[in-house]
Design an enzyme around this catalytic site. Structure first.
Site, PDB file in Angstrom:
ATOM      1  N   GLY A  37      35.195  34.668  45.118  1.00  0.00           N
ATOM      2  CA  GLY A  37      34.128  35.105  46.019  1.00  0.00           C
ATOM      3  C   GLY A  37      33.337  33.972  46.651  1.00  0.00           C
ATOM      4  CG  HIS A  57      38.111  39.895  36.775  1.00  0.00           C
ATOM      5  ND1 HIS A  57      36.942  39.242  37.077  1.00  0.00           N
ATOM      6  CD2 HIS A  57      38.896  39.805  37.881  1.00  0.00           C
ATOM      7  CE1 HIS A  57      37.015  38.783  38.318  1.00  0.00           C
ATOM      8  NE2 HIS A  57      38.190  39.113  38.836  1.00  0.00           N
ATOM      9  CB  SER A  80      38.512  32.233  48.037  1.00  0.00           C
ATOM     10  OG  SER A  80      37.185  32.378  47.522  1.00  0.00           O
ATOM     11  CD  GLU A 105      41.357  36.713  39.640  1.00  0.00           C
ATOM     12  OE1 GLU A 105      41.712  37.168  40.732  1.00  0.00           O
ATOM     13  OE2 GLU A 105      40.430  37.194  38.969  1.00  0.00           O
ATOM     14  CG  ASN A 153      39.436  43.411  41.039  1.00  0.00           C
ATOM     15  OD1 ASN A 153      38.891  44.514  40.962  1.00  0.00           O
ATOM     16  ND2 ASN A 153      39.059  42.374  40.312  1.00  0.00           N
ATOM     17  CD1 TRP A 154      40.254  47.411  46.390  1.00  0.00           C
ATOM     18  CD2 TRP A 154      39.492  49.524  46.492  1.00  0.00           C
ATOM     19  NE1 TRP A 154      41.089  48.124  47.222  1.00  0.00           N
ATOM     20  CE2 TRP A 154      40.650  49.421  47.305  1.00  0.00           C
ATOM     21  CE3 TRP A 154      38.850  50.762  46.394  1.00  0.00           C
ATOM     22  CZ2 TRP A 154      41.158  50.510  48.019  1.00  0.00           C
ATOM     23  CZ3 TRP A 154      39.351  51.844  47.100  1.00  0.00           C
ATOM     24  CH2 TRP A 154      40.500  51.706  47.913  1.00  0.00           C
ATOM     25  CE  LYS A 155      36.459  40.633  42.259  1.00  0.00           C
ATOM     26  NZ  LYS A 155      35.964  39.272  42.242  1.00  0.00           N
ATOM     27  N   GLY A 212      40.278  39.929  45.845  1.00  0.00           N
ATOM     28  CA  GLY A 212      39.008  40.643  45.729  1.00  0.00           C
ATOM     29  C   GLY A 212      38.489  41.044  47.103  1.00  0.00           C
ATOM     30  N   GLY A 213      37.587  40.221  47.650  1.00  0.00           N
ATOM     31  CA  GLY A 213      36.911  40.551  48.905  1.00  0.00           C
ATOM     32  C   GLY A 213      37.841  40.998  50.019  1.00  0.00           C
ATOM     33  CD  GLU A 268      34.014  39.340  39.254  1.00  0.00           C
ATOM     34  OE1 GLU A 268      34.398  40.517  39.330  1.00  0.00           O
ATOM     35  OE2 GLU A 268      34.147  38.516  40.186  1.00  0.00           O
TER      36      GLU A 268
END
Ligand code: 13P
Length: 253
Positions: free
Chosen positions: A175, A99, A215, A169, A10-12, A236-237, A101
């Site tokens: 993150g 998600h 993470s 998640e 997930n590149w966000k 993610g990251g 976010e």
């Protein structure tokens, strides 16, 4: 019960045209040259602006394309929104929904997530439905109750193992570099599968993939992905660096 693991990025809200194209090309080349998708499925979810160009870069690699959200309507007066039909049209096969976010930034409720998922199925998209507790909920001992309630309310009755992936998640692990223990993850995933069985029947629940996200890095991926009910990762990251994403895959595929 054999569930093929899904390694999803997930590149966000990250990436401009050049870096997005390079990242997608590097992921595609790595997956293809090492035949990593013999053992795992792969998915990359860039921002809307990069879907088309990333889709081109992924062609023939066996890495699927997904979006990070969709509206529930097919078209119409919804300024700024993108419909599942549009996503399918541009080459997506998946869409991430609910998600944390989006729940936090846009006030998305579980009922809305279920509505979006049902619309995604109608358009031929698979939904990656996200759930997870906040730090306050975990500290209050409510993790399982929160996750089970989110499953009950966010997963539509039409869900099955082909059209749905669930991602657990924990919000506080996203993150932050913090993660639950493998035992914690195992407990939540078992409860999630049980909630899916209550809702959809044991047979479907046994086949639905439940991903862990929060993470995930090359160094800890195996700890989580070797657990019984963990069928992949939503990253993610670490999905923003091709080598990290591929090293997670190499550790588990
Ligand atoms: P991080 O891997 O950066 O913690 O993000 C997880 C996530 O939110 C994936 O959807």
């Amino acid at each position: 019960m054999l569930r093929k693991k899904l390694i999803a990025g997930n590149w966000k809200m990250n990436g401009l045209v050049r870096e997005g194209t390079e990242l997608a090309a590097a992921v595609a080349a790595g997956v293809k040259s090492e035949s990593l998708n013999d053992k795992c499925d792969f998915l990359v979810c860039p921002p809307f602006t990069l879907l088309s160009i990333v889709g081109e870069a992924l062609k023939g690699s066996g890495v699927a394309l997904g979006a990070q959200d969709a509206h529930f309507a097919e078209k119409g007066a919804h300024t700024g929104d993108v419909s599942p039909v549009m996503l399918k049209d541009i080459g997506c096969s998946y869409v991430i929904l609910g998600h944390s976010e989006r729940r936090a930034d846009h006030g998305e409720t579980s009922a809305l997530v279920a509505k979006k998922a049902a619309a995604a199925y109608k358009s031929g998209l698979k939904a990656v439905i996200c759930i997870g507790e906040t730090l306050a909920e975990r500290e209050a001992g409510k993790t399982l109750d929160v996750c089970v309630a989110q499953i009950e309310e966010s997963v539509p009755a039409e869900a099955d193992a082909d059209n749905t992936v669930v991602a657990y998640e924990p919000v506080w692990a996203i993150g932050t570099g913090k993660t639950p223990t493998p035992a914690d993850v195992e407990e939540v995933h078992a409860a999630v599968r049980n909630a899916l069985a209550q809702k959809l029947g044991q047979d479907i629940a046994d086949k639905i993939r439940i991903l862990y996200g929060g993470s995930v890095k090359p160094g800890n991926a195996k700890d989580f992905l070797s657990l019984a009910d963990v069928d992949g990762a939503l990253i993610g990251g670490a999905s923003l660096k091709a080598e990290d994403f591929l090293n997670i895959a190499r550790a588990v595929c």
